[in-house]
Enzyme design. Structure first.
Site, PDB file in Angstrom:
ATOM      1  CB  CYS A 132      -1.066  -0.015   1.094  1.00  0.00           C
ATOM      2  SG  CYS A 132      -0.428  -0.130   2.775  1.00  0.00           S
ATOM      3  CG  HIS A 139      -6.659  -1.627  -2.458  1.00  0.00           C
ATOM      4  ND1 HIS A 139      -7.437  -1.869  -1.351  1.00  0.00           N
ATOM      5  CD2 HIS A 139      -7.379  -0.787  -3.258  1.00  0.00           C
ATOM      6  CE1 HIS A 139      -8.592  -1.232  -1.485  1.00  0.00           C
ATOM      7  NE2 HIS A 139      -8.582  -0.558  -2.634  1.00  0.00           N
ATOM      8  CE  LYS A 207      -3.419  -3.861   8.834  1.00  0.00           C
ATOM      9  NZ  LYS A 207      -2.341  -3.456   7.924  1.00  0.00           N
ATOM     10  NE  ARG A 217      -5.746   2.838   6.290  1.00  0.00           N
ATOM     11  CZ  ARG A 217      -6.884   2.174   6.202  1.00  0.00           C
ATOM     12  NH1 ARG A 217      -7.961   2.780   5.701  1.00  0.00           N
ATOM     13  NH2 ARG A 217      -6.976   0.927   6.600  1.00  0.00           N
ATOM     14  CE  LYS A 260      -2.020  -2.248  12.162  1.00  0.00           C
ATOM     15  NZ  LYS A 260      -1.356  -2.156  10.909  1.00  0.00           N
ATOM     16  CB  SER A 287      -1.738   5.958  13.793  1.00  0.00           C
ATOM     17  OG  SER A 287      -2.795   5.387  13.021  1.00  0.00           O
ATOM     18  CE1 TYR A 326       3.753   4.925  14.725  1.00  0.00           C
ATOM     19  CE2 TYR A 326       1.688   4.255  15.761  1.00  0.00           C
ATOM     20  CZ  TYR A 326       2.528   4.268  14.659  1.00  0.00           C
ATOM     21  OH  TYR A 326       2.158   3.649  13.491  1.00  0.00           O
TER      22      TYR A 326
HETATM   23  C1  PBG Z   1      -0.420  -0.965   6.074  1.00  0.00           C
HETATM   24  C2  PBG Z   1      -0.332  -0.744   7.537  1.00  0.00           C
HETATM   25  C3  PBG Z   1      -1.258  -0.067   8.331  1.00  0.00           C
HETATM   26  C4  PBG Z   1      -0.721  -0.035   9.608  1.00  0.00           C
HETATM   27  C5  PBG Z   1       0.487  -0.716   9.586  1.00  0.00           C
HETATM   28  N1  PBG Z   1       0.711  -1.163   8.283  1.00  0.00           N
HETATM   29  C6  PBG Z   1      -2.525   0.607   7.994  1.00  0.00           C
HETATM   30  C7  PBG Z   1      -3.569  -0.025   7.224  1.00  0.00           C
HETATM   31  O1  PBG Z   1      -3.663  -1.259   7.111  1.00  0.00           O
HETATM   32  O2  PBG Z   1      -4.341   0.736   6.684  1.00  0.00           O
HETATM   33  C8  PBG Z   1      -1.371   0.650  10.787  1.00  0.00           C
HETATM   34  C9  PBG Z   1      -0.469   1.305  11.738  1.00  0.00           C
HETATM   35  C10 PBG Z   1      -1.079   2.396  12.542  1.00  0.00           C
HETATM   36  O3  PBG Z   1      -2.251   2.799  12.377  1.00  0.00           O
HETATM   37  O4  PBG Z   1      -0.355   2.894  13.415  1.00  0.00           O
HETATM   38  N2  PBG Z   1      -0.544  -2.248   5.633  1.00  0.00           N
HETATM   39 ZN    ZN Z   2      -0.979  -2.262   3.380  1.00  0.00          ZN
END
Ligand code: PBG
Ligand code: ZN
Length: 341
Positions: A132, A139, A207, A217, A260, A287, A326
């Site tokens: 992505c 994506h 996830k 993002r 996650k 995040s 973080y």
């Molecule tokens: C992308 C990815 C994401 C995160 C880690 N790798 C976001 C998503 O899947 O949209 C999230 C990390 C965060 O929000 O701190 N594959």
């Molecule tokens: Zn991704």
């Protein structure tokens, strides 16, 4: 004290006697302690070597060019930082359908890895692997003409990128794409290249398709151009499918498992840890969780340090071995203060 009370009180129901000073309170909480070993720090690496870009949606978090990152990490390593999770973010390099720049020689992660290994020989480096941040459509996999996930091509590409990061010096490959069969594909390519003993796989196992990824993002410039990620990330209500994901990743050879986000998914953490106690469990305080806690503290809802330690301790209590957060730099400072007499 009344005679009636003395008669009525049950000895083992007197709890105050076991928590009346801090040492005793600590004895009850040893399994929830946070040491530097329990923390992994996510960092964003950009192409411009001497630049630092603040991220407005994540106060206190920034993207670093490699030289700035060296300056930033040096004191953290001195304070006991043991591991990082590296994300690449590009702005001049191009994005395309198959995420060519995820593993091109110009990729900021590919370039940073040998340097980080040289500068910080005791730091364990995990690399997020996903399409992505580098794909034109945003994506996490490769799409068919109809816009669906092409799973076979996706995991082939994820494995190729993993190999590039492994060759450049990553200790840990952490695929966050949620394609089916990616752990097996990565393990196979590592074995084919005789890297199976020196590179491990941390699977973003459970996830979820969550509303807590928004600020990331922005940070990683990785929002999907259209649609959402519900066809490959897990449905928030899906405890059953999450356990199936854990079982699959274990069978495919994952070294470490992750849940996650964490705050809204602690039951999943507990269930996966109970089912696979022999696997170190990682949780990712994402995040949105970071910014939510930060915002609440700023509004005076609670004291940041007290509340954050309560929250992080609760992840340990529920079964987390390592917390990806973080807040790591702040927590390292607090730990150092606590041990300085
Ligand atoms: C992308 C990815 C994401 C995160 C880690 N790798 C976001 C998503 O899947 O949209 C999230 C990390 C965060 O929000 O701190 N594959
Ligand atoms: Zn991704």
């Amino acid at each position: 004290m009344s005679e009636a009370y003395k008669k009525m009180v049950q000895k083992k129901h007197i709890l105050h006697s076991s928590i009346f000073n801090q040492t005793m309170r600590d004895w009850h909480s040893l399994k929830t302690e946070i040491t530097p070993k329990n923390l992994m720090y996510p960092v964003f690496i950009i192409e411009a070597e001497n630049e630092l870009q603040e991220i407005p949606s994540m106060p206190g978090v920034a993207r670093y060019g490699i030289n700035k990152l060296k300056e930033y990490l040096t004191p953290l390593v001195q304070k006991g930082l043991t591991s990082v999770l590296v994300f690449g973010v590009i702005s001049s390099l191009s994005k395309d359908e198959s995420a060519t720049n995820a593993d091109s020689p110009n990729n900021p992660v590919v370039q940073a890895l040998p340097l980080l290994r040289k500068w910080f020989p005791n730091l364990t480096i995990a690399c997020d692997v996903c399409l992505c941040p580098y794909s034109s459509h945003g994506h996490c996999g490769i799409l068919t003409d109809k816009g669906h996930i092409d799973n076979a091509r996706s995991i082939k590409r994820i494995a190729e990128i993993s190999l590039a990061y492994a060759k450049a010096g990553a200790h840990i490959i952490a695929p966050s794409d949620m394609m089916d069969g990616r752990i097996g594909a990565i393990k196979s390519i590592l074995i084919e290249n005789d890297l199976q003993n020196t590179v491990s796989v941390l699977s973003y196992t459970c996830k979820f398709a969550s509303s807590f990824y928004g600020p990331f993002r922005d940070a990683a410039k990785s929002a999907p151009a259209s649609g959402d990620r519900k066809c490959y990330q897990l449905p928030p209500g899906g405890a059953g499918v999450a356990l199936r994901a854990a079982e699959r990743d274990v069978e495919e050879g994952a070294d470490f498992l992750m849940v996650k986000p964490i705050m809204a998914y602690m039951d999943i953490l507990k269930q996966v840890k109970d089912k696979y106690p022999e696997y170190p469990m990682f949780v990712y305080q994402v995040s949105g969780e970071y910014s939510m806690i930060y915002g609440a503290a700023q509004k005076g809802v609670f004291d940041l340090k007290t509340a954050l330690m309560e929250i992080l301790g609760s992840y340990r209590r529920a079964g987390a071995d390592v917390i990806i957060t973080y807040y790591t730099p702040l927590v390292l400072d607090w730990i150092a203060l606590k041990h300085k007499l």
